[in-house]
Motif scaffolding. Sequence first.
Motif, mmCIF file in Angstrom:
data_model
loop_
_atom_site.group_PDB
_atom_site.id
_atom_site.type_symbol
_atom_site.label_atom_id
_atom_site.label_comp_id
_atom_site.label_asym_id
_atom_site.label_seq_id
_atom_site.Cartn_x
_atom_site.Cartn_y
_atom_site.Cartn_z
ATOM 1 N N LEU A 5 -7.940 3.761 -4.674
ATOM 2 C CA LEU A 5 -7.134 4.677 -5.478
ATOM 3 C C LEU A 5 -7.818 6.032 -5.607
ATOM 4 O O LEU A 5 -7.164 7.083 -5.500
ATOM 5 C CB LEU A 5 -6.892 4.067 -6.866
ATOM 6 N N ARG A 6 -9.130 6.034 -5.843
ATOM 7 C CA ARG A 6 -9.853 7.309 -5.958
ATOM 8 C C ARG A 6 -9.779 8.097 -4.645
ATOM 9 O O ARG A 6 -9.599 9.312 -4.630
ATOM 10 C CB ARG A 6 -11.307 7.042 -6.334
ATOM 11 N N GLN A 7 -9.894 7.373 -3.529
ATOM 12 C CA GLN A 7 -9.842 8.037 -2.221
ATOM 13 C C GLN A 7 -8.478 8.692 -1.997
ATOM 14 O O GLN A 7 -8.396 9.856 -1.576
ATOM 15 C CB GLN A 7 -10.110 7.002 -1.128
ATOM 16 N N LEU B 118 -3.794 -0.431 5.752
ATOM 17 C CA LEU B 118 -2.436 -0.692 5.283
ATOM 18 C C LEU B 118 -2.326 -0.474 3.778
ATOM 19 O O LEU B 118 -1.340 0.110 3.297
ATOM 20 C CB LEU B 118 -2.028 -2.125 5.641
ATOM 21 N N ALA B 119 -3.309 -0.948 3.021
ATOM 22 C CA ALA B 119 -3.275 -0.739 1.574
ATOM 23 C C ALA B 119 -3.290 0.747 1.240
ATOM 24 O O ALA B 119 -2.616 1.204 0.305
ATOM 25 C CB ALA B 119 -4.455 -1.448 0.916
ATOM 26 N N ALA B 120 -4.044 1.539 2.015
ATOM 27 C CA ALA B 120 -4.101 2.979 1.760
ATOM 28 C C ALA B 120 -2.747 3.643 2.016
ATOM 29 O O ALA B 120 -2.372 4.587 1.305
ATOM 30 C CB ALA B 120 -5.173 3.618 2.645
ATOM 31 N N ILE B 121 -1.997 3.163 3.015
ATOM 32 C CA ILE B 121 -0.669 3.733 3.269
ATOM 33 C C ILE B 121 0.240 3.517 2.066
ATOM 34 O O ILE B 121 0.944 4.428 1.612
ATOM 35 C CB ILE B 121 -0.056 3.102 4.535
ATOM 36 N N ALA B 122 0.275 2.281 1.547
ATOM 37 C CA ALA B 122 1.161 1.977 0.425
ATOM 38 C C ALA B 122 0.789 2.787 -0.805
ATOM 39 O O ALA B 122 1.644 3.446 -1.421
ATOM 40 C CB ALA B 122 1.116 0.475 0.123
ATOM 41 N N VAL B 123 -0.479 2.770 -1.169
ATOM 42 C CA VAL B 123 -0.913 3.479 -2.370
ATOM 43 C C VAL B 123 -0.811 4.989 -2.167
ATOM 44 O O VAL B 123 -0.327 5.731 -3.035
ATOM 45 C CB VAL B 123 -2.349 3.066 -2.735
ATOM 46 N N GLY B 124 -1.259 5.474 -1.005
ATOM 47 C CA GLY B 124 -1.262 6.911 -0.763
ATOM 48 C C GLY B 124 0.122 7.513 -0.761
ATOM 49 O O GLY B 124 0.329 8.617 -1.301
ATOM 50 N N ASN B 125 1.104 6.843 -0.184
ATOM 51 C CA ASN B 125 2.462 7.387 -0.175
ATOM 52 C C ASN B 125 3.055 7.463 -1.578
ATOM 53 O O ASN B 125 3.793 8.410 -1.899
ATOM 54 C CB ASN B 125 3.367 6.545 0.724
ATOM 55 N N LEU B 126 2.765 6.490 -2.422
ATOM 56 C CA LEU B 126 3.275 6.537 -3.788
ATOM 57 C C LEU B 126 2.626 7.677 -4.576
ATOM 58 O O LEU B 126 3.307 8.393 -5.325
ATOM 59 C CB LEU B 126 3.023 5.199 -4.487
ATOM 60 N N ILE B 127 1.311 7.851 -4.419
ATOM 61 C CA ILE B 127 0.635 8.953 -5.118
ATOM 62 C C ILE B 127 1.114 10.298 -4.573
ATOM 63 O O ILE B 127 1.371 11.246 -5.342
ATOM 64 C CB ILE B 127 -0.885 8.812 -4.990
ATOM 65 N N GLY C 233 10.048 19.334 2.604
ATOM 66 C CA GLY C 233 8.749 18.670 2.706
ATOM 67 C C GLY C 233 8.834 17.168 2.774
ATOM 68 O O GLY C 233 7.830 16.492 2.615
ATOM 69 N N SER C 234 9.980 16.600 3.016
ATOM 70 C CA SER C 234 10.106 15.149 3.034
ATOM 71 C C SER C 234 11.132 14.753 4.083
ATOM 72 O O SER C 234 12.200 15.348 4.182
ATOM 73 C CB SER C 234 10.535 14.624 1.661
ATOM 74 N N ALA C 235 10.792 13.728 4.854
ATOM 75 C CA ALA C 235 11.727 13.194 5.852
ATOM 76 C C ALA C 235 12.432 11.954 5.356
ATOM 77 O O ALA C 235 13.223 11.364 6.070
ATOM 78 C CB ALA C 235 10.960 12.883 7.148
ATOM 79 N N GLY C 236 12.121 11.540 4.115
ATOM 80 C CA GLY C 236 12.780 10.354 3.584
ATOM 81 C C GLY C 236 12.234 9.057 4.139
ATOM 82 O O GLY C 236 12.937 8.043 4.131
ATOM 83 N N LEU C 237 10.991 9.061 4.628
ATOM 84 C CA LEU C 237 10.402 7.859 5.215
ATOM 85 C C LEU C 237 9.260 7.283 4.389
ATOM 86 O O LEU C 237 8.868 6.142 4.599
ATOM 87 C CB LEU C 237 9.881 8.162 6.626
ATOM 88 N N GLY C 238 8.695 8.075 3.466
ATOM 89 C CA GLY C 238 7.507 7.626 2.734
ATOM 90 C C GLY C 238 7.724 6.337 1.986
ATOM 91 O O GLY C 238 6.955 5.371 2.135
ATOM 92 N N LEU C 239 8.770 6.283 1.171
ATOM 93 C CA LEU C 239 9.008 5.076 0.383
ATOM 94 C C LEU C 239 9.463 3.920 1.263
ATOM 95 O O LEU C 239 9.184 2.752 0.955
ATOM 96 C CB LEU C 239 10.047 5.365 -0.704
ATOM 97 N N ALA C 240 10.172 4.218 2.347
ATOM 98 C CA ALA C 240 10.562 3.150 3.270
ATOM 99 C C ALA C 240 9.323 2.526 3.918
ATOM 100 O O ALA C 240 9.253 1.303 4.112
ATOM 101 C CB ALA C 240 11.503 3.706 4.340
ATOM 102 N N ILE C 241 8.346 3.358 4.236
ATOM 103 C CA ILE C 241 7.087 2.831 4.797
ATOM 104 C C ILE C 241 6.352 1.997 3.751
ATOM 105 O O ILE C 241 5.788 0.940 4.061
ATOM 106 C CB ILE C 241 6.216 3.990 5.307
ATOM 107 N N VAL C 242 6.356 2.463 2.504
ATOM 108 C CA VAL C 242 5.727 1.672 1.432
ATOM 109 C C VAL C 242 6.381 0.298 1.338
ATOM 110 O O VAL C 242 5.695 -0.729 1.214
ATOM 111 C CB VAL C 242 5.829 2.423 0.088
#
Length: 446
Positions: free
Chosen positions: A292-294, A329-338, A389-398
């Motif tokens: 999370l800090r990263q 993989l965990a970084a993708i999920a957390v990073g996209n939400l942040i 600034g968004s392609a609408g894919l971030g949350l779908a990837i999460v």
Amino acid sequence: MRDDGGEVRRARSTAAPTTLRTRVAAAFLLLTLLVCGAFAVAAVRIASSIEDRLIDQRLSRTADELVARERQGLPPDLPPSVTLYRGAEIPASLRGQPAGKYTLPQDGVEVNVLVRDDLGAPFVLTDRDEDFAKIEAGVYGLLGLAFVCCLGLALLLAQLTASRIVAPVTALARAVETGAAPREYPLQESTDELGVLSRAFAAKTEAQQRYLDRERWFTGDVSHELRTPLAVMLGAAEVLKARLHGRDDMVELAERIRRTAADTSERVVAMLLLSRDPASIGAPPTAVLPLLRQEMDRCRPLLRGKDVEMTLHADPDAAALEVPARPELAAIAVGNLIRNACQFTEQGRVDIRLEAGRVVIEDTGIGIPPAVRDRIFDRFMQVDPAGAGSAGLGLAIVKRVAEHLDWTVSLEAPARGGTRFVLSFAPAPAPTAPPPRDPGDSPHSS
């Protein structure tokens, strides 16, 4: 609080499933019951009608013969089951009846009665109908036996028919359920409806498999091909940073290039992992708090020039939380939400909370309209009407990463506005109990 609806649903889910074979057998038995029941009702009514007509005709014929013989001066000649009563001989229960035919009780037994007055004085003929009752009992017994035999025959035919009809369907269902190759599906050479169904299943399965293979190969190939140029970019950025020593403004720019190339390389690796079977990539324990800090550090540039404070809170019992997942993989999920929270929050707060078994990311941004909340995890779904600034894919990837890791991600709408995403980790597997020690074993035995 008791949830009756939930209990009902659980009860239904644990109930034994009704097979097609059972339904076919039940249909045969139901049809047999209906047909046999209809025949039984008709037979009973016909037997009752025949009884009434025969008895009535016998009494009328006996009465006519009695009157004729009486007028000829001959003694009466009555059938064994018929009794003649005259004058005072008429039982009290039969007296006072006008001429006609009746069914009346006599000595606790229903008897057929004919009252006539052809001889000047009324006389009564009764017929106990014992012979016909025996015949009727025999007929009803035969009907009951035939009914039972029909049920047994229907059950046998149901089993034979179900085996002949349902067995191919069962084989096809088993092939589909066990993931057999489409060419191994049964009945594909059949010309009936089952053959059409089998060929349709095979064609659909092949089409889906080809689609999944193309998607997996595309993701894997693209990820693999991008790793080399990204490695070159990362190396070039590091060399550039070293050569720009002393020029702080250019060093910072080179560092941004290096960091972006490194982040992109990690994302490419993560996408490559995402294209593979979860069971084939392993799941080492990954500490959540450093992750999370990263990701917070990576997203801080998005808050420059904004009146937004981003904070991290960790419950004491969750500070050392580790989850079985590849860190990429965990970084993708957390990073996209942040990143999503930082991007759509212009002022206020972005709070990240690490709790037992989950991460909560809450912001005071523009929020998500109710009309799109149910589709927020769909591909290309954009909250910002302009899509800036968004392609609408971030949350779908999460969502995809969460399903890949057996996690769950959900959206909540805080009362004060903004959004709240909850990323819940898969429950830890229960520890396996060690095998029981043989009483004869000794800790020091070799």
